[in-house]
Design a protein around this motif. Structure first.
Motif, PDB file in Angstrom:
ATOM      1  N   VAL A 118      10.346   5.767 -66.429  1.00  0.00           N
ATOM      2  CA  VAL A 118      11.374   4.570 -66.547  1.00  0.00           C
ATOM      3  C   VAL A 118      10.735   3.130 -66.339  1.00  0.00           C
ATOM      4  CG1 VAL A 118      13.300   6.166 -66.063  1.00  0.00           C
ATOM      5  CG2 VAL A 118      12.194   4.790 -64.338  1.00  0.00           C
ATOM      6  N   THR A 119      11.405   2.467 -66.904  1.00  0.00           N
ATOM      7  CA  THR A 119      10.753   0.928 -66.550  1.00  0.00           C
ATOM      8  C   THR A 119      11.759   0.298 -65.876  1.00  0.00           C
ATOM      9  OG1 THR A 119       9.682   0.827 -68.670  1.00  0.00           O
ATOM     10  CG2 THR A 119       9.960  -1.299 -67.549  1.00  0.00           C
ATOM     11  N   VAL A 120      11.432  -0.446 -64.496  1.00  0.00           N
ATOM     12  CA  VAL A 120      12.320  -1.091 -63.858  1.00  0.00           C
ATOM     13  C   VAL A 120      12.410  -2.360 -64.436  1.00  0.00           C
ATOM     14  CG1 VAL A 120      12.899  -1.950 -61.465  1.00  0.00           C
ATOM     15  CG2 VAL A 120      11.604   0.033 -61.748  1.00  0.00           C
ATOM     16  N   GLY A 121      13.727  -3.102 -64.496  1.00  0.00           N
ATOM     17  CA  GLY A 121      14.017  -4.233 -65.157  1.00  0.00           C
ATOM     18  C   GLY A 121      13.940  -5.484 -64.088  1.00  0.00           C
ATOM     19  N   GLU A 122      14.104  -6.563 -64.750  1.00  0.00           N
ATOM     20  CA  GLU A 122      14.076  -7.779 -63.648  1.00  0.00           C
ATOM     21  C   GLU A 122      15.337  -7.758 -62.510  1.00  0.00           C
ATOM     22  OE1 GLU A 122      14.228 -11.345 -65.626  1.00  0.00           O
ATOM     23  OE2 GLU A 122      12.960 -10.904 -67.161  1.00  0.00           O
ATOM     24  N   LYS A 123      16.221  -6.855 -62.738  1.00  0.00           N
ATOM     25  CA  LYS A 123      17.307  -7.039 -61.549  1.00  0.00           C
ATOM     26  C   LYS A 123      17.080  -5.542 -60.829  1.00  0.00           C
ATOM     27  CE  LYS A 123      20.798  -9.135 -64.339  1.00  0.00           C
ATOM     28  NZ  LYS A 123      22.368  -9.092 -64.795  1.00  0.00           N
ATOM     29  N   GLY A 124      16.061  -4.928 -60.971  1.00  0.00           N
ATOM     30  CA  GLY A 124      15.605  -3.676 -60.377  1.00  0.00           C
ATOM     31  C   GLY A 124      16.357  -2.349 -60.810  1.00  0.00           C
ATOM     32  N   GLN A 125      16.953  -2.585 -61.860  1.00  0.00           N
ATOM     33  CA  GLN A 125      17.431  -1.483 -62.537  1.00  0.00           C
ATOM     34  C   GLN A 125      16.800  -0.445 -63.461  1.00  0.00           C
ATOM     35  OE1 GLN A 125      20.512  -3.874 -64.368  1.00  0.00           O
ATOM     36  NE2 GLN A 125      22.202  -3.190 -62.735  1.00  0.00           N
ATOM     37  N   PHE A 126      16.979   0.706 -63.647  1.00  0.00           N
ATOM     38  CA  PHE A 126      16.467   1.628 -64.527  1.00  0.00           C
ATOM     39  C   PHE A 126      17.362   2.632 -65.259  1.00  0.00           C
ATOM     40  CE2 PHE A 126      15.740   3.961 -60.719  1.00  0.00           C
ATOM     41  CZ  PHE A 126      16.069   5.157 -61.002  1.00  0.00           C
ATOM     42  N   VAL A 127      17.076   2.810 -66.387  1.00  0.00           N
ATOM     43  CA  VAL A 127      17.846   3.823 -67.072  1.00  0.00           C
ATOM     44  C   VAL A 127      17.315   5.221 -66.820  1.00  0.00           C
ATOM     45  CG1 VAL A 127      18.589   4.536 -69.592  1.00  0.00           C
ATOM     46  CG2 VAL A 127      18.317   2.153 -68.800  1.00  0.00           C
ATOM     47  N   ILE A 128      18.259   6.035 -66.632  1.00  0.00           N
ATOM     48  CA  ILE A 128      17.747   7.451 -66.633  1.00  0.00           C
ATOM     49  C   ILE A 128      17.872   8.054 -67.733  1.00  0.00           C
ATOM     50  CG2 ILE A 128      18.529   9.780 -65.787  1.00  0.00           C
ATOM     51  CD1 ILE A 128      20.001   8.470 -63.647  1.00  0.00           C
ATOM     52  N   PRO A 129      16.834   8.659 -68.379  1.00  0.00           N
ATOM     53  CA  PRO A 129      16.496   9.247 -69.913  1.00  0.00           C
ATOM     54  C   PRO A 129      17.837   9.933 -70.163  1.00  0.00           C
ATOM     55  CG  PRO A 129      14.490   9.436 -68.618  1.00  0.00           C
ATOM     56  CD  PRO A 129      15.524   9.094 -67.525  1.00  0.00           C
ATOM     57  N   LYS A 130      18.044  10.046 -71.340  1.00  0.00           N
ATOM     58  CA  LYS A 130      19.140  10.815 -72.079  1.00  0.00           C
ATOM     59  C   LYS A 130      19.138  12.359 -71.651  1.00  0.00           C
ATOM     60  CE  LYS A 130      21.700  12.070 -76.106  1.00  0.00           C
ATOM     61  NZ  LYS A 130      21.682  12.438 -77.510  1.00  0.00           N
ATOM     62  N   GLN A 131      17.720  12.928 -71.876  1.00  0.00           N
ATOM     63  CA  GLN A 131      17.697  14.065 -71.686  1.00  0.00           C
ATOM     64  C   GLN A 131      17.994  14.742 -70.232  1.00  0.00           C
ATOM     65  OE1 GLN A 131      13.422  15.689 -72.035  1.00  0.00           O
ATOM     66  NE2 GLN A 131      13.976  17.741 -72.698  1.00  0.00           N
ATOM     67  N   ALA A 132      17.516  13.757 -69.306  1.00  0.00           N
ATOM     68  CA  ALA A 132      17.698  13.861 -67.923  1.00  0.00           C
ATOM     69  C   ALA A 132      19.017  13.970 -67.480  1.00  0.00           C
ATOM     70  CB  ALA A 132      17.011  12.891 -67.010  1.00  0.00           C
ATOM     71  N   ARG A 133      19.634  13.078 -68.102  1.00  0.00           N
ATOM     72  CA  ARG A 133      21.360  12.895 -67.981  1.00  0.00           C
ATOM     73  C   ARG A 133      21.818  14.214 -68.399  1.00  0.00           C
ATOM     74  NH1 ARG A 133      20.622   7.748 -70.286  1.00  0.00           N
ATOM     75  NH2 ARG A 133      22.154   8.594 -72.002  1.00  0.00           N
ATOM     76  N   GLU A 134      21.444  14.560 -69.492  1.00  0.00           N
ATOM     77  CA  GLU A 134      22.256  15.891 -69.926  1.00  0.00           C
ATOM     78  C   GLU A 134      21.796  17.124 -69.263  1.00  0.00           C
ATOM     79  OE1 GLU A 134      20.426  15.995 -74.038  1.00  0.00           O
ATOM     80  OE2 GLU A 134      22.052  14.653 -74.821  1.00  0.00           O
ATOM     81  N   ILE A 135      20.611  17.203 -68.799  1.00  0.00           N
ATOM     82  CA  ILE A 135      19.778  18.423 -67.910  1.00  0.00           C
ATOM     83  C   ILE A 135      20.764  18.594 -66.641  1.00  0.00           C
ATOM     84  CG2 ILE A 135      18.040  19.277 -66.943  1.00  0.00           C
ATOM     85  CD1 ILE A 135      16.564  18.548 -69.003  1.00  0.00           C
ATOM     86  N   PHE A 136      20.985  17.269 -66.001  1.00  0.00           N
ATOM     87  CA  PHE A 136      21.518  17.263 -64.685  1.00  0.00           C
ATOM     88  C   PHE A 136      23.160  16.750 -64.712  1.00  0.00           C
ATOM     89  CE2 PHE A 136      16.800  17.047 -64.091  1.00  0.00           C
ATOM     90  CZ  PHE A 136      16.820  18.164 -63.339  1.00  0.00           C
ATOM     91  N   ASP A 137      23.661  16.958 -65.809  1.00  0.00           N
ATOM     92  CA  ASP A 137      24.996  16.453 -66.135  1.00  0.00           C
ATOM     93  C   ASP A 137      25.507  15.273 -64.983  1.00  0.00           C
ATOM     94  OD1 ASP A 137      27.551  17.180 -66.826  1.00  0.00           O
ATOM     95  OD2 ASP A 137      28.206  18.216 -64.993  1.00  0.00           O
TER      96      ASP A 137
END
Length: 73
Positions: A12-31
């Motif tokens: 993942v890439t950390v943005g200027e505000k310190g946020q990152f996006v959890i990849p779609k596959q990870a969100r699906e696997i871990f609900d």
């Protein structure tokens, strides 16, 4: 990324505000859904972990049960 069954790794890439996006596959696997609260654990030696919320809930319940039992001594 292919690896041992049940084991995953993403970048993942950390943005200027310190946020990152959890990849779609990870969100699906871990609900993981919008609005969910996640636990972020950190250890300076071992790194960062985001355990499944169910695992942490079970751990916390056992911890508090133990603390309650110990206070009755």
């Amino acid at each position: 990324m292919n690896g041992p069954k049940g084991k995953y790794a993403w970048t993942v890439t950390v943005g200027e505000k310190g946020q990152f996006v959890i990849p779609k596959q990870a969100r699906e696997i871990f609900d993981i859904h919008p609005g969910d609260t996640l636990i972020l654990l950190g250890d300076e030696q071992r790194g960062i972990a985001i355990p499944p919320k169910e695992s942490f809930s079970e751990f916390a319940a056992r911890l508090f049960d133990t603390a309650t039992a110990d206070s009755g001594r």
